[in-house]
Enzyme design. Structure first.
Site, PDB file in Angstrom:
ATOM      1  N   LYS A  15     -26.577  28.321   1.320  1.00 11.59           N
ATOM      2  CA  LYS A  15     -26.940  27.940  -0.054  1.00 11.59           C
ATOM      3  C   LYS A  15     -25.671  27.397  -0.709  1.00 11.59           C
ATOM      4  O   LYS A  15     -24.629  28.055  -0.711  1.00 11.59           O
ATOM      5  CB  LYS A  15     -27.460  29.161  -0.817  1.00 11.59           C
ATOM      6  CG  LYS A  15     -28.196  28.805  -2.087  1.00 11.59           C
ATOM      7  CD  LYS A  15     -29.484  28.039  -1.824  1.00 11.59           C
ATOM      8  CE  LYS A  15     -30.737  28.823  -2.106  1.00 11.59           C
ATOM      9  NZ  LYS A  15     -31.954  28.102  -1.646  1.00 11.59           N
ATOM     10  N   THR A  60     -31.913  30.660   3.171  1.00 11.08           N
ATOM     11  CA  THR A  60     -30.859  30.373   2.184  1.00 11.08           C
ATOM     12  C   THR A  60     -31.172  31.078   0.872  1.00 11.08           C
ATOM     13  O   THR A  60     -30.269  31.436   0.122  1.00 11.08           O
ATOM     14  CB  THR A  60     -30.657  28.861   1.971  1.00 11.08           C
ATOM     15  OG1 THR A  60     -31.797  28.301   1.338  1.00 11.08           O
ATOM     16  CG2 THR A  60     -30.357  28.137   3.274  1.00 11.08           C
ATOM     17  N   PHE A 161      10.451   5.165  -9.015  1.00 13.04           N
ATOM     18  CA  PHE A 161       9.817   4.645  -7.804  1.00 13.04           C
ATOM     19  C   PHE A 161      10.401   3.267  -7.524  1.00 13.04           C
ATOM     20  O   PHE A 161      10.161   2.316  -8.270  1.00 13.04           O
ATOM     21  CB  PHE A 161       8.295   4.578  -7.958  1.00 13.04           C
ATOM     22  CG  PHE A 161       7.596   4.225  -6.664  1.00 13.04           C
ATOM     23  CD1 PHE A 161       7.673   5.066  -5.561  1.00 13.04           C
ATOM     24  CD2 PHE A 161       6.878   3.034  -6.536  1.00 13.04           C
ATOM     25  CE1 PHE A 161       7.038   4.746  -4.356  1.00 13.04           C
ATOM     26  CE2 PHE A 161       6.241   2.709  -5.339  1.00 13.04           C
ATOM     27  CZ  PHE A 161       6.333   3.569  -4.257  1.00 13.04           C
ATOM     28  N   ARG A 178       9.616   6.481 -15.196  1.00 14.09           N
ATOM     29  CA  ARG A 178       8.172   6.294 -15.365  1.00 14.09           C
ATOM     30  C   ARG A 178       7.525   7.638 -15.677  1.00 14.09           C
ATOM     31  O   ARG A 178       8.122   8.702 -15.468  1.00 14.09           O
ATOM     32  CB  ARG A 178       7.554   5.703 -14.100  1.00 14.09           C
ATOM     33  CG  ARG A 178       7.592   6.633 -12.912  1.00 14.09           C
ATOM     34  CD  ARG A 178       6.788   6.110 -11.719  1.00 14.09           C
ATOM     35  NE  ARG A 178       6.827   7.076 -10.628  1.00 14.09           N
ATOM     36  CZ  ARG A 178       6.133   6.959  -9.505  1.00 14.09           C
ATOM     37  NH1 ARG A 178       5.365   5.904  -9.298  1.00 14.09           N
ATOM     38  NH2 ARG A 178       6.212   7.879  -8.563  1.00 14.09           N
ATOM     39  N   GLN A 221       5.069  11.341  -3.077  1.00  7.46           N
ATOM     40  CA  GLN A 221       5.115  11.945  -1.745  1.00  7.46           C
ATOM     41  C   GLN A 221       6.234  12.983  -1.677  1.00  7.46           C
ATOM     42  O   GLN A 221       6.062  14.073  -1.113  1.00  7.46           O
ATOM     43  CB  GLN A 221       5.369  10.850  -0.684  1.00  7.46           C
ATOM     44  CG  GLN A 221       4.172   9.932  -0.420  1.00  7.46           C
ATOM     45  CD  GLN A 221       4.122   8.696  -1.315  1.00  7.46           C
ATOM     46  OE1 GLN A 221       4.618   8.705  -2.448  1.00  7.46           O
ATOM     47  NE2 GLN A 221       3.511   7.632  -0.819  1.00  7.46           N
ATOM     48  N   ASN A 247      -2.364   9.771  -8.014  1.00  5.81           N
ATOM     49  CA  ASN A 247      -1.285   9.283  -8.887  1.00  5.81           C
ATOM     50  C   ASN A 247      -1.949   8.655 -10.105  1.00  5.81           C
ATOM     51  O   ASN A 247      -2.500   7.553 -10.037  1.00  5.81           O
ATOM     52  CB  ASN A 247      -0.449   8.252  -8.105  1.00  5.81           C
ATOM     53  CG  ASN A 247       0.841   7.903  -8.812  1.00  5.81           C
ATOM     54  OD1 ASN A 247       1.085   8.347  -9.938  1.00  5.81           O
ATOM     55  ND2 ASN A 247       1.664   7.094  -8.178  1.00  5.81           N
ATOM     56  N   HIS A 249      -1.827   6.674 -12.839  1.00 13.01           N
ATOM     57  CA  HIS A 249      -0.861   5.663 -13.288  1.00 13.01           C
ATOM     58  C   HIS A 249      -0.845   5.509 -14.815  1.00 13.01           C
ATOM     59  O   HIS A 249      -1.905   5.472 -15.451  1.00 13.01           O
ATOM     60  CB  HIS A 249      -1.198   4.303 -12.673  1.00 13.01           C
ATOM     61  CG  HIS A 249      -1.238   4.312 -11.178  1.00 13.01           C
ATOM     62  ND1 HIS A 249      -0.146   4.633 -10.403  1.00 13.01           N
ATOM     63  CD2 HIS A 249      -2.240   4.037 -10.301  1.00 13.01           C
ATOM     64  CE1 HIS A 249      -0.476   4.552  -9.120  1.00 13.01           C
ATOM     65  NE2 HIS A 249      -1.746   4.197  -9.029  1.00 13.01           N
TER      66      HIS A 249
HETATM   67  O1  LIG Z   1       5.007   7.774  -5.997  1.00 16.10           O
HETATM   68  C1  LIG Z   1       4.455   6.724  -5.622  1.00 16.10           C
HETATM   69  N1  LIG Z   1       4.147   6.577  -4.308  1.00 16.10           N
HETATM   70  C2  LIG Z   1       3.535   5.451  -3.829  1.00 16.10           C
HETATM   71  O2  LIG Z   1       3.262   5.339  -2.609  1.00 16.10           O
HETATM   72  C3  LIG Z   1       3.233   4.433  -4.756  1.00 16.10           C
HETATM   73  N2  LIG Z   1       2.638   3.207  -4.636  1.00 16.10           N
HETATM   74  C4  LIG Z   1       2.590   2.676  -5.888  1.00 16.10           C
HETATM   75  O3  LIG Z   1       2.063   1.544  -6.156  1.00 16.10           O
HETATM   76  N3  LIG Z   1       3.167   3.508  -6.791  1.00 16.10           N
HETATM   77  C5  LIG Z   1       3.565   4.624  -6.113  1.00 16.10           C
HETATM   78  N4  LIG Z   1       4.174   5.771  -6.519  1.00 16.10           N
END
Ligand SMILES: O=c1[nH]c(=O)c2[nH]c(=O)[nH]c2[nH]1
Length: 296
Positions: A15, A60, A161, A178, A221, A247, A249
Site C-alpha cells: 500500500k 494491501t 563557478f 553568486r 559538486q 541547483n 539558479h
Molecule cells: O555548481 C555548478 N555546477 C555545475 O556543473 C554547473 N553548471 C552550470 O551551468 N552552473 C553550474 N554550477
C-alpha cells in the site's frame, strides 16, 4: 507464431502513501505525528501472478490496517523504529513473505505562538521539509536508510563557478560571487541498527547545514562531496550518504535598459530548468549495502 518463453521477473506489492496522523494527549498539551507510510512486500508470489491464486497475498488493505493498528498499539516513536516494527511483522507473521520494505515520510508541525507562547493543541506546518526512512527486513537482517527531503537552503556569498570548458554553445559567464541555493534531498545508510535514530538524524542534518553554510564553494559538486564527507567524518554509524541537489539558479537581472547598475543585488530566481547535481559519498570499508537501496 514464434515460440516464446515468458517468465515472471522481480515483483513486489504493497500500500502506497498511507496517511497517518496520531495525537498523543499529555493532559491539555497534545503532541502530533504526521506520517506517510508505504509498504512493499516480496516473496513467493508467483501463484497470484500466474493463476490468480491469492492464498498467500496479504491484501494491501490489510497492510494499511496494520499501519493504523500498530500506531494505536504502541507509541509510533522514531520513524525508523516504527518502520522496523512493521517490516518485521510482515516477514515474521506470513511465511511466504520473505522481505518487507517500509518507507515513511514525516511531515513536521510547529506549535502556533499565541501571545508569544506555544499553543497546546494548534499547529503550523513547518514547511516543505520531510524526514524520511526506508527500512528493509529480510530473514533476520535489516537495513535502515534515513533521510530528509526538500530542505531548501541559500547562501548569498561564498560561492563561485569558473574554469569550466567553453565551446561555441557556452554563454554562461564565469563568476566569483553568486547565490548558491538548493533543496537538499539526502539519504544515508546506517551500519547496523542504531538505538538513537532521533539524535543521529538531528546531528546529520546539523552537520549538512553547517557544511553548506561554511564551506566556500567552487561548485555545487564540491559542496555535495563536502556535506557527505563531513557526515561520514563525524558520524560513525553512517556508512554511505546519497545526495540530490537541484541547483536553484539565481540570475542577476540586466537593469541597464533602465539606466541602473546591478551590483549583484537584484536576481531572477528561475524555477526551471535547474542543474541537478547528484552523488554518493561512502566509506571505503563500508558494509555491503544489501537490498538497502532501490529497487526493492
Ligand atoms: O555548481 C555548478 N555546477 C555545475 O556543473 C554547473 N553548471 C552550470 O551551468 N552552473 C553550474 N554550477
Amino acid at each position: 507464431m514464434i515460440s516464446l518463453a515468458v517468465i515472471l521477473g522481480p515483483n513486489q506489492y504493497g500500500k502506497a502513501e498511507v496517511r497517518l496522523v496520531t495525537v498523543k494527549r499529555d493532559g491539555l498539551v497534545h503532541h502530533i505525528k504526521d506520517l506517510t507510510v508505504s509498504t512493499a512486500l516480496r516473496g513467493e508470489l508467483a501463484a497470484t501472478h500466474l493463476t490468480g491464486d491469492n492464498s498467500v497475498v496479504v491484501a494491501t488493505d490489510t497492510q494499511k490496517n496494520t499501519v493504523y493498528a500498530f500506531a494505536k498499539e504502541s507509541p509510533v516513536g522514531e520513524i525508523e523504529d516504527f518502520a522496523l516494527r512493521l517490516a518485521r511483522h510482515f516477514v515474521d507473521r506470513f511465511g511466504h513473505i520473505t522481505s518487507a520494505r517500509v518507507m515513511i515520510d514525516e511531515h513536521g508541525w510547529d506549535r502556533i505562538a499565541v501571545e508569544g507562547k506555544p499553543h497546546e493543541h494548534s499547529f503550523l506546518r513547518s514547511g516543505a521539509e520531510k524526514r524520511t526512512t526506508a527500512v528493509t527486513v529480510q530473514d533476520d537482517r535489516s537495513w535502515v536508510v534515513s533521510g530528509l527531503a526538500d530542505l531548501v537552503v541559500l547562501k548569498s556569498a561564498g560561492s563561485e563557478f569558473h574554469g569550466f570548458p567553453r565551446d561555441e554553445y557556452t554563454t554562461l559567464a564565469e563568476t566569483d560571487d553568486r547565490i548558491l541555493a538548493t533543496a537538499v534531498t539526502a539519504r544515508w545508510r546506517h551500519q547496523g541498527e542504531n538505538a538513537g535514530w532521533g539524535e543521529s538524524f538531528r546531528e546529520v542534518r546539523r552537520i549538512m547545514l553547517e557544511t553548506f553554510a561554511t564551506k566556500h564553494s567552487l561548485s555545487l559538486q564540491q559542496t555535495l562531496y563536502s556535506m557527505g564527507e563531513a557526515v561520514l567524518t563525524h558520524r560513525p554509524e553512517v556508512a554511505e550518504v546519497r545526495l540530490s541537489l537541484p541547483n536553484k539558479h539565481h540570475f542577476a537581472v540586466d537593469l541597464s535598459p533602465f539606466g541602473l547598475t546591478n551590483d549583484n543585488e537584484v536576481f531572477y530566481a528561475a524555477d526551471r530548468p535547474y542543474g541537478l547535481i547528484e552523488g554518493t559519498v561512502l566509506r571505503d570499508d563500508a558494509e555491503d549495502a544489501g537490498p538497502a537501496w532501490n529497487p526493492h
